[in-house]
Design an enzyme around this catalytic site. Structure first.
Site, short mmCIF file in Angstrom:
data_model
loop_
_atom_site.label_atom_id
_atom_site.label_comp_id
_atom_site.label_asym_id
_atom_site.label_seq_id
_atom_site.Cartn_x
_atom_site.Cartn_y
_atom_site.Cartn_z
CE1 TYR A 65 -3.36 -2.96 0.71
CE2 TYR A 65 -4.40 -1.01 -0.17
CZ TYR A 65 -4.42 -2.37 0.08
OH TYR A 65 -5.50 -3.11 -0.31
NE ARG A 68 -2.94 0.08 -4.90
CZ ARG A 68 -4.18 -0.17 -4.47
NH1 ARG A 68 -4.38 -0.97 -3.44
NH2 ARG A 68 -5.21 0.42 -5.04
CD GLN A 100 -16.20 0.02 -9.14
OE1 GLN A 100 -16.12 -1.18 -8.85
NE2 GLN A 100 -16.29 0.42 -10.38
CG HIS A 118 -14.26 -0.02 -3.38
ND1 HIS A 118 -14.00 -0.47 -4.65
CD2 HIS A 118 -15.47 -0.53 -3.05
CE1 HIS A 118 -15.01 -1.22 -5.07
NE2 HIS A 118 -15.91 -1.26 -4.13
CB CYS A 133 -4.00 2.43 25.03
SG CYS A 133 -4.34 0.85 24.21
CB CYS A 147 -1.55 0.91 19.68
SG CYS A 147 -1.80 1.61 21.34
CB THR A 188 -15.90 0.03 -13.68
OG1 THR A 188 -15.92 -1.08 -12.77
CG2 THR A 188 -17.29 0.26 -14.24
CB SER A 189 -13.81 -4.90 -15.44
OG SER A 189 -13.72 -5.04 -14.02
N PRO A 214 -12.72 1.59 -23.38
CG PRO A 214 -10.48 2.25 -23.44
CD PRO A 214 -11.63 2.05 -22.51
N1 APR Z 1 -10.55 4.86 -20.01
C1 APR Z 1 -11.65 4.14 -19.66
N2 APR Z 1 -11.60 2.85 -19.27
C2 APR Z 1 -10.39 2.26 -19.26
C3 APR Z 1 -9.20 2.93 -19.62
C4 APR Z 1 -9.32 4.29 -20.00
N3 APR Z 1 -8.25 5.00 -20.37
N4 APR Z 1 -8.16 2.06 -19.49
C5 APR Z 1 -8.68 0.89 -19.06
N5 APR Z 1 -10.01 1.01 -18.93
C6 APR Z 1 -10.97 0.01 -18.47
C7 APR Z 1 -10.59 -1.42 -18.73
O1 APR Z 1 -11.02 -1.81 -20.03
C8 APR Z 1 -11.39 -2.14 -17.62
O2 APR Z 1 -12.69 -2.48 -18.10
O3 APR Z 1 -11.03 0.12 -17.07
C9 APR Z 1 -11.52 -1.10 -16.53
C10 APR Z 1 -10.71 -1.41 -15.29
O4 APR Z 1 -11.25 -2.55 -14.72
P1 APR Z 1 -10.65 -3.15 -13.35
O5 APR Z 1 -9.16 -3.17 -13.44
O6 APR Z 1 -11.42 -4.39 -13.08
O7 APR Z 1 -11.01 -2.03 -12.27
P2 APR Z 1 -12.39 -1.77 -11.57
O8 APR Z 1 -13.52 -2.14 -12.46
O9 APR Z 1 -12.36 -0.40 -11.02
O10 APR Z 1 -12.31 -2.81 -10.34
C11 APR Z 1 -13.36 -2.72 -9.41
O11 APR Z 1 -12.25 -4.30 -8.02
O12 APR Z 1 -10.19 -4.92 -7.40
C12 APR Z 1 -11.35 -4.35 -6.92
O13 APR Z 1 -11.69 -2.72 -5.25
C13 APR Z 1 -11.07 -2.94 -6.48
O14 APR Z 1 -12.27 -0.92 -6.97
C14 APR Z 1 -11.73 -2.10 -7.54
C15 APR Z 1 -12.82 -3.01 -8.05
#
Ligand code: APR
Length: 241
Positions: A65, A68, A100, A118, A133, A147, A188-189, A214
């Site tokens: 972390y 990151r 997220q 999240h 404490c 702690c 988001t996926s 994309p």
């Molecule tokens: N613009 C838009 N979308 C994009 C871009 C971009 N430039 N680059 C990548 N992506 C898309 C990818 O195609 C994918 O569908 O972003 C998505 C990222 O998906 P994940 O990596 O699965 O991230 P996310 O959907 O936010 O994951 C959800 O899962 O791991 C946990 O808590 C974590 O918040 C996270 C959650």
């Protein structure tokens, strides 16, 4: 299709935007399901982002972390983050942003009242329930800090796999999803719930849904439009009014 979406945005009484890791990709922050970079390539998020992994090896998870946090501190919000913040400043009464992401880039771009499902990478909290404490003054530096009186560890204030989302944020997000007439789903996926369920809820409550990604996603099946564009290119163009 983008022209139609611009018209939907102009006409929307309640616009909700839900973002995922792809929102920050053009800022240089790796998405979750991209290969983990460098030192962490041999781990999966599921092996690191859990309470069990932290209790088994606090230093390894803490160090991940910290790496990151350092990576995010070194990058900037992109044009997509800026477009969302600017749009909110012009249309605050009819706009809600749900993310997220834990990277804080929306907030650094100027978005306010962001519903962070999240948690926040930049914040810590006590691993076990705080005792009398366990105060800010008793935090002893370390990897992780603890702690100095009872040894309670500090942990990142993010939602780990298997953990409940913060109820206030989830409630606000569900309310926004159920009452919007347009939802933009950006980067988001759509494989992690309950966040992905917000899109289904908006659809079930007759909102239009627009995917900005994309790549195809699990949620395309309920979308009224899929814009196959990166967020930092698409959002400034869509949200310019
Ligand atoms: N613009 C838009 N979308 C994009 C871009 C971009 N430039 N680059 C990548 N992506 C898309 C990818 O195609 C994918 O569908 O972003 C998505 C990222 O998906 P994940 O990596 O699965 O991230 P996310 O959907 O936010 O994951 C959800 O899962 O791991 C946990 O808590 C974590 O918040 C996270 C959650």
């Amino acid at each position: 299709m983008s022209d139609a979406v611009r018209q939907w945005i102009a006409a929307a009484k309640h616009l909700v935007v839900l973002t995922g890791a792809g929102m920050s990709a053009e800022s240089g922050v790796p998405t979750f399901r991209d290969a983990l970079a460098g030192l962490w390539a041999k781990f999966s998020p599921e092996e690191l982002a859990t309470e069990q992994a932290f209790r088994a090896d606090p230093q390894r998870v803490w160090d991940w972390y910290v790496s990151r946090r350092e990576a995010v501190a070194a990058v900037q919000p992109n044009a997509g983050h800026a477009a969302l913040a600017a749009f909110q400043s012009r249309h605050s009464g009819r706009f809600a942003l749900i993310t997220q992401n834990v990277d804080g880039l929306h907030q650094r771009a100027g978005s306010v009242h962001t519903i962070a499902l999240h948690g926040a990478l930049s914040e810590d909290r006590w691993l076990d329930s705080a005792r009398a404490c366990c105060t800010a003054d008793s935090i002893e530096p370390g990897r992780p800090p603890r702690c100095s009186v009872c040894g309670n560890l500090r942990r990142p204030s993010v939602v780990w796999f298997g953990e409940q989302l913060p109820a206030p944020e989830l409630g606000a997000a569900e309310d926004a999803a159920q009452h919007c007439d347009l939802m933009l789903v950006v980067g988001t996926s759509g494989v992690v719930y309950p966040a992905a369920g917000l899109v289904l809820s908006a659809h079930q409550h007759n909102a239009r849904v627009v995917m900005i990604n994309p790549e195809p996603t699990e949620l395309d099946r309920v979308a009224d439009a899929c814009l196959r564009q990166p967020a930092a290119v698409c959002l400034p163009s869509l949200l310019r009014a």
